[in-house]
Design a protein around this motif. Structure first.
Motif, PDB file in Angstrom:
ATOM      1  N   ALA A  82       0.870  -1.079  -0.076  1.00 50.29           N
ATOM      2  CA  ALA A  82       0.236   0.086   0.042  1.00 50.29           C
ATOM      3  C   ALA A  82       0.980   1.226   0.144  1.00 50.29           C
ATOM      4  O   ALA A  82       2.039   1.234   0.591  1.00 50.29           O
ATOM      5  N   ILE A  83       0.346   2.183  -0.731  1.00 53.24           N
ATOM      6  CA  ILE A  83       1.060   3.402  -0.980  1.00 53.24           C
ATOM      7  C   ILE A  83       0.217   4.769  -0.807  1.00 53.24           C
ATOM      8  O   ILE A  83      -0.710   4.596  -1.535  1.00 53.24           O
ATOM      9  N   ALA A  84       0.398   5.639   0.247  1.00 49.90           N
ATOM     10  CA  ALA A  84      -0.494   6.829   0.329  1.00 49.90           C
ATOM     11  C   ALA A  84      -0.247   7.787  -0.905  1.00 49.90           C
ATOM     12  O   ALA A  84       0.959   7.919  -1.118  1.00 49.90           O
ATOM     13  N   LEU A  85      -1.189   8.135  -1.195  1.00 51.97           N
ATOM     14  CA  LEU A  85      -1.219   9.081  -2.809  1.00 51.97           C
ATOM     15  C   LEU A  85      -1.187  10.637  -2.338  1.00 51.97           C
ATOM     16  O   LEU A  85      -0.967  11.424  -2.915  1.00 51.97           O
ATOM     17  N   THR A  86      -1.717  10.895  -1.134  1.00 51.80           N
ATOM     18  CA  THR A  86      -2.157  12.191  -0.727  1.00 51.80           C
ATOM     19  C   THR A  86      -1.482  12.781   0.517  1.00 51.80           C
ATOM     20  O   THR A  86      -1.446  13.889   0.763  1.00 51.80           O
ATOM     21  N   ALA A  87      -0.366  12.066   1.236  1.00 61.40           N
ATOM     22  CA  ALA A  87      -0.056  12.616   2.294  1.00 61.40           C
ATOM     23  C   ALA A  87       1.511  13.006   2.188  1.00 61.40           C
ATOM     24  O   ALA A  87       1.926  12.465   1.172  1.00 61.40           O
ATOM     25  N   GLU A  98       4.331   7.700  -8.620  1.00 62.97           N
ATOM     26  CA  GLU A  98       5.209   6.871  -9.273  1.00 62.97           C
ATOM     27  C   GLU A  98       5.242   5.288  -8.667  1.00 62.97           C
ATOM     28  O   GLU A  98       4.970   4.253  -9.658  1.00 62.97           O
ATOM     29  N   ALA A  99       5.619   5.270  -7.648  1.00 68.47           N
ATOM     30  CA  ALA A  99       5.678   4.020  -6.642  1.00 68.47           C
ATOM     31  C   ALA A  99       4.233   3.376  -6.890  1.00 68.47           C
ATOM     32  O   ALA A  99       4.105   1.939  -7.001  1.00 68.47           O
ATOM     33  N   ALA A 100       3.190   3.842  -6.588  1.00 72.49           N
ATOM     34  CA  ALA A 100       1.750   3.337  -6.758  1.00 72.49           C
ATOM     35  C   ALA A 100       1.580   2.676  -8.284  1.00 72.49           C
ATOM     36  O   ALA A 100       0.920   1.679  -8.178  1.00 72.49           O
ATOM     37  N   LYS A 101       2.137   3.431  -9.215  1.00 71.68           N
ATOM     38  CA  LYS A 101       1.984   3.033 -10.591  1.00 71.68           C
ATOM     39  C   LYS A 101       2.528   1.771 -10.678  1.00 71.68           C
ATOM     40  O   LYS A 101       2.168   0.573 -11.263  1.00 71.68           O
ATOM     41  N   ALA A 102       3.930   1.632 -10.155  1.00 70.58           N
ATOM     42  CA  ALA A 102       4.799   0.540 -10.243  1.00 70.58           C
ATOM     43  C   ALA A 102       4.070  -0.653  -9.474  1.00 70.58           C
ATOM     44  O   ALA A 102       4.167  -1.854  -9.911  1.00 70.58           O
ATOM     45  N   LEU A 103       3.704  -0.486  -8.436  1.00 70.36           N
ATOM     46  CA  LEU A 103       2.921  -1.568  -7.554  1.00 70.36           C
ATOM     47  C   LEU A 103       1.588  -1.804  -8.091  1.00 70.36           C
ATOM     48  O   LEU A 103       1.637  -3.372  -8.384  1.00 70.36           O
ATOM     49  N   VAL A 104       0.742  -1.184  -8.717  1.00 77.42           N
ATOM     50  CA  VAL A 104      -0.441  -1.740  -9.465  1.00 77.42           C
ATOM     51  C   VAL A 104      -0.008  -2.500 -10.824  1.00 77.42           C
ATOM     52  O   VAL A 104      -0.723  -3.448 -11.085  1.00 77.42           O
ATOM     53  N   ILE A 121      -5.130   6.848  -9.867  1.00 79.73           N
ATOM     54  CA  ILE A 121      -3.984   7.314  -9.134  1.00 79.73           C
ATOM     55  C   ILE A 121      -3.734   8.819  -9.498  1.00 79.73           C
ATOM     56  O   ILE A 121      -3.492   9.614  -8.857  1.00 79.73           O
ATOM     57  N   ASN A 122      -3.694   8.831 -11.110  1.00 79.73           N
ATOM     58  CA  ASN A 122      -3.431  10.253 -11.444  1.00 79.73           C
ATOM     59  C   ASN A 122      -4.276  11.374 -11.102  1.00 79.73           C
ATOM     60  O   ASN A 122      -3.943  12.497 -10.970  1.00 79.73           O
ATOM     61  N   SER A 123      -5.223  11.017 -10.731  1.00 79.89           N
ATOM     62  CA  SER A 123      -6.147  11.911 -10.292  1.00 79.89           C
ATOM     63  C   SER A 123      -5.927  12.645  -8.940  1.00 79.89           C
ATOM     64  O   SER A 123      -6.550  13.661  -8.477  1.00 79.89           O
TER      65      SER A 123
END
Length: 125
Positions: A82-87, A98-104, A121-123
């Motif tokens: 899991a990767i926080a996108l907004t904190a 970028e890390a979230a995109k790699a994760l998915v 994610i981009n939103s």
């Protein structure tokens, strides 16, 4: 009761624990929302974005897969990754996106449109 306790835990530790107004989860059968007072359930989660509505803000966490246990007062997510996108600061958020995109993209599940997850994610960028 106008909030519900959300905790998100990975093998590396807890990444979210707070009272929230609503949470939207990427269930195996599709997205579903949880409000305070929700009936109890256990569900598998698939690759996607957990959207967290707090009193004054919206947060998001990308996950690769996991499970959730819901009852009237709490939502407990156990995620493999899991990767926080907004904190954090803007530079941290850009790195996390970028890390979230790699994760998915590491998830090989033919039933999931990685493009739609990446768009979500981009939103939050």
């Amino acid at each position: 009761m106008d909030t519900i306790r959300l905790s998100i835990v990975t093998p590396n530790g807890e990444i979210f624990n707070d009272d929230v107004k609503t949470v939207t989860l990427p269930g195996k059968e599709g997205e579903f929302g949880v409000l305070p007072g929700h009936s109890s359930l256990i569900s598998s989660l698939t690759v996607g974005v957990i959207v967290i509505e707090k009193a004054n803000s919206t947060e998001a966490v990308a996950i690769n897969w996991g499970h959730v246990k819901v009852d009237e007062k709490s939502v407990d997510v156990l995620a493999d990754g899991a990767i926080a996108l907004t904190a954090g600061k803007d530079s941290e958020i850009a790195k996390n996106i970028e890390a979230a995109k790699a994760l998915v993209n590491s998830v090989k599940d033919s039933n999931i449109s990685v493009a739609s997850v990446e768009a979500k994610i981009n939103s939050f960028a």
